[in-house]
Design a protein around this motif. Sequence first.
Motif, mmCIF file in Angstrom:
data_model
loop_
_atom_site.group_PDB
_atom_site.id
_atom_site.type_symbol
_atom_site.label_atom_id
_atom_site.label_comp_id
_atom_site.label_asym_id
_atom_site.label_seq_id
_atom_site.Cartn_x
_atom_site.Cartn_y
_atom_site.Cartn_z
ATOM 1 N N GLY A 28 0.804 -1.212 0.000
ATOM 2 C CA GLY A 28 0.000 0.000 0.000
ATOM 3 C C GLY A 28 0.833 1.255 0.000
ATOM 4 N N ILE A 29 0.189 2.338 -0.422
ATOM 5 C CA ILE A 29 0.830 3.645 -0.507
ATOM 6 C C ILE A 29 0.001 4.666 0.244
ATOM 7 N N ASP A 30 0.681 5.609 0.905
ATOM 8 C CA ASP A 30 -0.015 6.693 1.593
ATOM 9 C C ASP A 30 0.973 7.825 1.789
ATOM 10 N N ALA A 31 0.544 9.055 1.523
ATOM 11 C CA ALA A 31 1.415 10.215 1.684
ATOM 12 C C ALA A 31 1.441 10.737 3.120
ATOM 13 N N LEU A 32 0.559 10.209 3.978
ATOM 14 C CA LEU A 32 0.475 10.635 5.380
ATOM 15 C C LEU A 32 0.369 12.156 5.499
ATOM 16 N N THR A 33 -0.572 12.716 4.744
ATOM 17 C CA THR A 33 -0.784 14.160 4.771
ATOM 18 C C THR A 33 -1.332 14.604 6.124
ATOM 19 N N ASP A 34 -1.331 15.908 6.369
ATOM 20 C CA ASP A 34 -1.732 16.431 7.671
ATOM 21 C C ASP A 34 -3.171 16.937 7.693
ATOM 22 N N TYR A 35 -4.040 16.415 6.809
ATOM 23 C CA TYR A 35 -5.460 16.807 6.872
ATOM 24 C C TYR A 35 -6.009 16.506 8.264
ATOM 25 N N TYR A 36 -5.584 15.384 8.839
ATOM 26 C CA TYR A 36 -5.764 15.131 10.264
ATOM 27 C C TYR A 36 -4.464 14.515 10.769
ATOM 28 N N ASP A 37 -4.328 14.345 12.051
ATOM 29 C CA ASP A 37 -3.063 13.996 12.693
ATOM 30 C C ASP A 37 -2.416 12.752 12.061
ATOM 31 N N PRO A 38 -1.228 12.896 11.453
ATOM 32 C CA PRO A 38 -0.557 11.733 10.860
ATOM 33 C C PRO A 38 -0.245 10.632 11.879
ATOM 34 N N ALA A 39 -0.194 10.982 13.162
ATOM 35 C CA ALA A 39 0.055 9.967 14.184
ATOM 36 C C ALA A 39 -1.070 8.931 14.204
ATOM 37 N N ILE A 40 -2.298 9.369 13.909
ATOM 38 C CA ILE A 40 -3.426 8.433 13.836
ATOM 39 C C ILE A 40 -3.218 7.466 12.678
ATOM 40 N N LYS A 41 -2.727 7.982 11.558
ATOM 41 C CA LYS A 41 -2.493 7.135 10.394
ATOM 42 C C LYS A 41 -1.381 6.131 10.671
ATOM 43 N N ARG A 42 -0.343 6.570 11.378
ATOM 44 C CA ARG A 42 0.741 5.637 11.716
ATOM 45 C C ARG A 42 0.234 4.552 12.666
ATOM 46 N N ALA A 43 -0.648 4.923 13.565
ATOM 47 C CA ALA A 43 -1.247 3.923 14.458
ATOM 48 C C ALA A 43 -2.090 2.929 13.661
ATOM 49 N N ASN A 44 -2.785 3.423 12.621
ATOM 50 C CA ASN A 44 -3.546 2.523 11.755
ATOM 51 C C ASN A 44 -2.631 1.514 11.081
ATOM 52 N N LEU A 45 -1.468 1.981 10.624
ATOM 53 C CA LEU A 45 -0.505 1.085 9.989
ATOM 54 C C LEU A 45 0.013 0.058 10.983
ATOM 55 N N ASP A 46 0.295 0.493 12.188
ATOM 56 C CA ASP A 46 0.773 -0.439 13.212
ATOM 57 C C ASP A 46 -0.273 -1.509 13.511
ATOM 58 N N ALA A 47 -1.549 -1.111 13.460
ATOM 59 C CA ALA A 47 -2.632 -2.061 13.750
ATOM 60 C C ALA A 47 -2.735 -3.148 12.687
ATOM 61 N N ILE A 48 -2.317 -2.828 11.453
ATOM 62 C CA ILE A 48 -2.308 -3.857 10.400
ATOM 63 C C ILE A 48 -1.251 -4.895 10.720
ATOM 64 N N GLY A 49 -0.131 -4.431 11.282
ATOM 65 C CA GLY A 49 1.001 -5.310 11.536
ATOM 66 C C GLY A 49 2.065 -5.059 10.487
ATOM 67 N N ARG A 50 3.075 -4.265 10.834
ATOM 68 C CA ARG A 50 4.028 -3.780 9.840
ATOM 69 C C ARG A 50 4.774 -4.896 9.111
ATOM 70 N N THR A 51 4.882 -6.066 9.726
ATOM 71 C CA THR A 51 5.611 -7.162 9.070
ATOM 72 C C THR A 51 4.726 -7.951 8.115
ATOM 73 N N ARG A 52 3.456 -7.604 8.036
ATOM 74 C CA ARG A 52 2.521 -8.413 7.263
ATOM 75 C C ARG A 52 2.141 -7.785 5.925
ATOM 76 N N PHE A 53 2.705 -6.599 5.640
ATOM 77 C CA PHE A 53 2.434 -5.960 4.357
ATOM 78 C C PHE A 53 3.579 -5.014 4.031
ATOM 79 N N THR A 54 3.617 -4.565 2.793
ATOM 80 C CA THR A 54 4.661 -3.640 2.348
ATOM 81 C C THR A 54 4.071 -2.245 2.230
ATOM 82 N N PHE A 55 4.715 -1.278 2.883
ATOM 83 C CA PHE A 55 4.196 0.087 2.905
ATOM 84 C C PHE A 55 5.149 1.038 2.200
#
Length: 314
Positions: free
Chosen positions: A29-56
């Motif tokens: 997956g791809i994401d620019a992690l823009t600041d429309y809302y807090d990028p920390a929330i988006k990083r937490a979303n990525l962590d919830a997927i499991g960083r070792t289970r997909f390519t970001f």
Amino acid sequence: MKAFITGIAGFVGSTLAKRLVADGHEVAGIDALTDYYDPAIKRANLDAIGRTRFTFFEQDINTADLEALLDGVDVIFHQAGQPGVRSSWGDEFSIYTSANVLATQKLLEAAKNLGTIKKFVYASSSSVYGNAERYPTLETDRPQPISPYGVTKLAAEHLVTLYGVNFGIPTVSLRYFTVYGPGQRTDMAFTRFVKAAWLGETISLYGTGEQIRDFTFVDDVVEANVRAGFGQSVPGAVYNVAGGSNVSMLEVIDLIDRISGKPLKVDRLPGVAGDVFRTGGSTEKILSELGWSAQTPLEDGLRRHYEWAQEAFR
């Protein structure tokens, strides 16, 4: 199969990624992690997927080498885009044309050039209908968006259909009707409401509160994506993805009052330009062709959303 999700760090994108990983698919997956809302929330979303289970890939679709990123991909789920009706007016409109229209065109060009994509699923929006001609609204009813955001979503959807019809790319557009549930963006009404109910804060209610919305639980939206991505449909197909709730914002507030056990504090504000009065989509077509229908009643979904807020906003 290998799936590629744009906007993978967002609400729907990350929830879809978790589902696909659980189903045994290879996911990138791809994401620019823009600041429309807090990028920390988006990083937490990525962590919830499991960083070792997909390519970001932390990149912008408009500048990325998309053909290289899409090498070996079977299904594209295009969830990325600049959200929000209120912010789409004025000077920020160019952000919407870039993120919603140009990015979609670049992704479609890459898919066309590769010639190996088995399905291209685009996340469209009920905003394309504006104040619709009738309810429940059919996919064949005339789109007439009343916000710049809706204009860009419709333009991108038209591109998706054009590439399907003219170049045979197996595209599908899913018109989402107000997606909610655990992980919803912090700027959206339901998250603002359940957070306020939990913490005893005041919510802002725009307009009279009599506006009617067709709310759709996120797990149901993910299921629609899975069926569109791995099922059979004609190139350029368009489907409504609607929950069938058709309730007013005042009724939503009453539901949250009941779920939380305490009344919400409400600050009433004027209506906002570009907000439609009513949404409500027919799902007869997607039921007939993909076998999908919403499974989550609004009260059940709101209860799960509120339970999530109790953990998320401690």
